[in-house]
Design an enzyme around this catalytic site. Structure first.
Site, PDB file in Angstrom:
ATOM      1  N   CYS A   1     -12.429 -28.080  68.062  1.00 20.22           N
ATOM      2  CA  CYS A   1     -13.306 -28.785  67.130  1.00 20.22           C
ATOM      3  C   CYS A   1     -14.597 -28.040  66.770  1.00 20.22           C
ATOM      4  CB  CYS A   1     -13.592 -30.201  67.627  1.00 20.22           C
ATOM      5  SG  CYS A   1     -13.492 -30.465  69.388  1.00 20.22           S
TER       6      CYS A   1
ATOM      7  N   ARG B   1      -8.024 -24.904  79.771  1.00 21.39           N
ATOM      8  CA  ARG B   1      -8.806 -25.880  80.521  1.00 21.39           C
ATOM      9  C   ARG B   1      -8.491 -25.745  82.002  1.00 21.39           C
ATOM     10  NH1 ARG B   1      -7.758 -31.243  76.684  1.00 21.39           N
ATOM     11  NH2 ARG B   1      -8.508 -30.287  74.743  1.00 21.39           N
TER      12      ARG B   1
ATOM     13  N   GLN C   1      -2.604 -26.582  71.129  1.00 18.66           N
ATOM     14  CA  GLN C   1      -2.818 -27.905  70.542  1.00 18.66           C
ATOM     15  C   GLN C   1      -2.398 -27.900  69.080  1.00 18.66           C
ATOM     16  OE1 GLN C   1      -7.071 -28.685  71.345  1.00 18.66           O
ATOM     17  NE2 GLN C   1      -6.388 -30.628  72.193  1.00 18.66           N
TER      18      GLN C   1
ATOM     19  N   ASP D   1      -3.727 -29.215  66.657  1.00 16.25           N
ATOM     20  CA  ASP D   1      -5.010 -29.850  66.438  1.00 16.25           C
ATOM     21  C   ASP D   1      -5.341 -29.876  64.957  1.00 16.25           C
ATOM     22  OD1 ASP D   1      -7.174 -31.101  67.459  1.00 16.25           O
ATOM     23  OD2 ASP D   1      -8.168 -29.316  68.228  1.00 16.25           O
TER      24      ASP D   1
ATOM     25  N   HIS E   1      -8.643 -31.423  62.130  1.00 19.64           N
ATOM     26  CA  HIS E   1      -9.905 -32.139  61.938  1.00 19.64           C
ATOM     27  C   HIS E   1     -10.073 -32.434  60.454  1.00 19.64           C
ATOM     28  CE1 HIS E   1     -10.484 -30.172  65.854  1.00 19.64           C
ATOM     29  NE2 HIS E   1     -11.107 -31.299  66.134  1.00 19.64           N
TER      30      HIS E   1
ATOM     31  N   LYS F   1     -11.245 -44.212  69.404  1.00 21.57           N
ATOM     32  CA  LYS F   1     -10.024 -43.450  69.100  1.00 21.57           C
ATOM     33  C   LYS F   1      -8.792 -44.332  69.193  1.00 21.57           C
ATOM     34  CE  LYS F   1      -9.504 -41.766  73.885  1.00 21.57           C
ATOM     35  NZ  LYS F   1      -9.321 -40.594  74.748  1.00 21.57           N
TER      36      LYS F   1
ATOM     37  N   HIS G   1     -10.876 -36.248  64.615  1.00 25.58           N
ATOM     38  CA  HIS G   1     -10.057 -35.349  65.433  1.00 25.58           C
ATOM     39  C   HIS G   1      -8.638 -35.929  65.465  1.00 25.58           C
ATOM     40  CE1 HIS G   1     -13.752 -33.639  67.532  1.00 25.58           C
ATOM     41  NE2 HIS G   1     -14.214 -34.757  66.999  1.00 25.58           N
TER      42      HIS G   1
END
Length: 668
Positions: free
Chosen positions: A348, A377, A395, A397, A399, A485, A531
């Site tokens: 992000c 991580r 991910q 991912d 945005h 979320k 997100h």
């Protein structure tokens, strides 16, 4: 005499009781049968011992064993009985802690000889005896000095340490079951007999006291318990099936990936596994085509960026930080770059930087950035679990930067995409829950109120549009620190639930990084940032897919879709021709021309979970035909070569590609 308190019951009736009236007295007063079946009561949702006085007004519920909330009590009580059984069988064993965990409980013990699996049936037998005694659970409150003295005299050093760790303003509760007692917060059921006989000890393990490797090693016993034997049987059957479906086992059998100590928590992909991984990425790219811009943010960024984002303060213990090797080996070199860089744990902040690069107008919004970003991580080594829990993963991912007016529509668009993708992979039972503001959070209450209102309305629309097929719910206080979320949980073929997708509203990062767009009045305005993840971790999603399908992947997603094999060497040339034609039709095909019996070949490729085995013999070569054998079936289907290629090519077409082709055909 204290003034009576008003209690509201589930049927809406209100009755008054003296505050010293216990839950047991109330249950028996309603009916003798309820008094016998009651195991606890709840006041305004707080579960209490039946012997506890109500004390105040509130909403009261009597719990019986079949109430879902009683399951935790059954397991908690079972842990106490386990500890008593161990100390009866092996006097001198010290007990430590025994909490309820997901699907069961455990208890840690201190003894010279660790427990073994052979000890478990003996302990189970003793536990059954204790349960049959039906001893009442009774609660006592002791002074700190008394508790320390009693446990010290018993040689229970770990309990003494626990007593010292309890805050001074909290009572020290002791629960007895017959002569045996333990330090415990409670609550408990009325007696050991209410535990029932639907329990089983599962395994033994080692565990450090307090999870600290510098402290003594303890011997842990895991167990499970249910309200009924049928529930226990269903759970044990599911565990057996889960073991067969374990993605780590399937990864070996299908030659997909492996792990090794030199790379803890990162995947070594083999060619077939990497092909499957890339199939997933390619599918996801196709689903995003035309609606998202794919970007790529740097893998390492200066620590200062993560401080600005808030991750360094909120998430630091889960991040990897690096310096250049030269800076580490030459700390006094003034010309060396001594900055600390963080390996990105998420995408992000990088996407915000891309959004900020160049002026954005309200006419351009919403802007949707997607990235298949490799992130890292830190996970404790004991938590690592195949593809399901790793330190390095990808991910899917994205945005979305939008206006507040666009927020609801974007959340709904994301929802439709998520549900469609899950359906393509065979997941139809989905639960969508809204996670609301946590206690520790950033942003104004006004922003949180606004975001939760919008997402609450979207949640109602999700349920309404699905005609009840999609279940919804609220997770109070489980939101991210920067915004509420949606969490998407799917149920697999054996009933397990996996939380995968998320849609998270964020007013925080655009504010922290000073992101803005120019509105219709030529003024700077903060965008709302959403997100979005669908698979979440691509590695984990693959593990879920492997276990859901037990390795029997749909033909369109299998890493090897067909093996062409021969009965006799006389068919070798024809088999090679068939394989070539299938490859031209777009299938991933291997050949097996070994001089082995056909049954041996079939067994080997079935173990590797190849969906289709195409068998060619002398007769098939003469007739330009094949025999098709499907994974999991003992039958063969004879087909002409042209028909077989057409059938398999259609089946190997990804569902999204098939839908587009059908749409074009309908429009033509």
């Amino acid at each position: 005499m204290a003034e009576a308190v008003s209690l509201t019951f589930p049927d809406g009736s209100i009755k008054e009781y003296a505050p010293e009236t216990s839950g047991a007295e109330i249950a028996s007063g309603i009916s003798k049968s309820l008094g016998k079946k009651a195991v606890a009561y709840a006041l305004d949702g707080e579960v209490r011992d039946l012997s506890d006085p109500v004390g105040r007004a509130g909403a009261l519920e009597i719990l019986t064993r079949d109430d879902p909330r009683a399951l935790e009590l059954i397991r908690h009580d079972c842990a106490h009985v386990l500890a008593e059984a161990v100390q009866e069988l092996w006097p001198g064993t010290q007990v430590t802690i025994g909490p309820v965990i997901e699907n069961g409980f455990y208890y840690d013990f201190s003894r010279k000889t660790p427990f073994t699996p052979e000890d478990l049936p003996v302990i189970e037998k003793k536990m059954a005896e204790i349960i049959q005694r039906n001893a009442a659970f009774t609660k006592e409150v002791w002074s700190r000095d008394e508790a320390r003295r009693v446990f010290a005299e018993k040689g229970e050093d770990f309990k003494v340490e626990l007593v010292d760790a309890i805050p001074a303003d909290q009572d020290l509760k002791i629960y007895r079951q017959g002569e045996w007692f333990d330090l415990c917060r409670g609550p408990h059921m009325a007696s050991t007999g209410q535990i029932g006989d639907a329990f089983k000890l599962m395994k033994t393990a080692g565990a450090y006291w307090r999870g600290d490797s510098t402290r003594p090693m303890l011997s842990r016993i895991y167990g499970t318990a249910f309200a009924t034997k049928d529930q226990l049987k269903t759970y044990l059957t599911m565990l057996e099936e889960a073991e067969k479906r374990d993605h780590r086992r399937l990864g070996r059998e299908m030659d997909l990936f492996h792990f090794q100590e030199e790379g803890p928590g990162v995947v070594f992909w083999h060619s077939k596994g990497w092909r499957m991984f890339q199939n997933l990425v390619s599918y996801m790219r196709r689903r995003l085509d035309g609606t998202y811009e794919e970007v790529n943010a740097p893998q390492i960024l200066d620590k200062s960026l993560w401080e600005t984002s808030g991750h360094w303060g909120w998430y630091q213990e889960n991040m990897f930080a690096v310096k250049s090797a030269h800076a580490l080996t030459h700390p006094d070199d003034a010309e060396a770059d001594h900055r600390v860089f963080a390996i990105k744990p998420m995408n992000c902040p990088g996407h915000v930087q891309i959004f900020k690069h160049g002026l954005k107008s309200y006419r351009e919004l919403p802007i949707r950035y997607a990235e298949f970003g490799n992130v890292h991580r830190y996970e404790p080594s004991g938590a690592l679990h195949g593809l399901m829990r790793v330190r390095g993963f990808t991910q899917d991912d994205a945005h979305v930067f939008c206006t507040e007016d666009q927020l609801a529509a974007e959340c709904m668009r994301i929802n439709d995409l998520i549900l469609s993708i899950y359906a393509d992979f065979g997941f139809e039972e989905i639960v969508v829950k809204l996670s609301t503001r946590p206690e520790k959070r950033v942003g104004s209450d006004e922003n949180w109120d606004h975001a939760e209102k919008i997402m609450g309305d979207v949640l109602k629309e999700i349920e309404a549009q699905s005609d009840g097929r999609i279940k919804t719910g609220i997770l109070e206080g489980e939101g991210a620190f920067y915004g509420p979320k949606f969490e998407y949980t799917l149920r697999d073929a054996i009933g397990r639930e996996w939380q995968c997708g998320t849609t998270q509203v964020d007013f925080n990062l655009p504010e922290r990084f000073g992101a803005f767009y120019i509105d219709e009045n030529s003024e700077k305005k903060r965008p709302v940032m959403i997100h979005r993840a669908i698979c979440g971790s691509m590695e984990r999603f693959l593990g879920i897919l492997l276990e859901n399908h037990a390795g029997h992947m749909p033909l369109w997603f299998a890493p090897v879709q067909a093996v062409v094999t021969t009965i006799t060497s006389e068919a070798d040339d024809y088999a090679l021709e068939v394989a070539g034609i299938l490859r031209e039709a777009g299938l991933k095909v291997e050949t097996d021309l070994r001089n082995e019996k056909i049954n041996y070949k079939v067994r080997e490729h079935s173990l590797a979970k190849v969906p289709v085995i195409v068998v060619c013999g002398k007769r098939e070569a003469e007739e330009r035909a094949v025999n098709i054998r499907r994974l999991g079936s003992k039958d063969q289907t004879a087909m002409g070569l042209e028909e077989a290629v057409e059938t398999l090519a259609a089946e190997a077409t990804p569902p999204d590609v098939m839908r587009k082709a059908m749409k074009r055909s309908a429009e033509a």
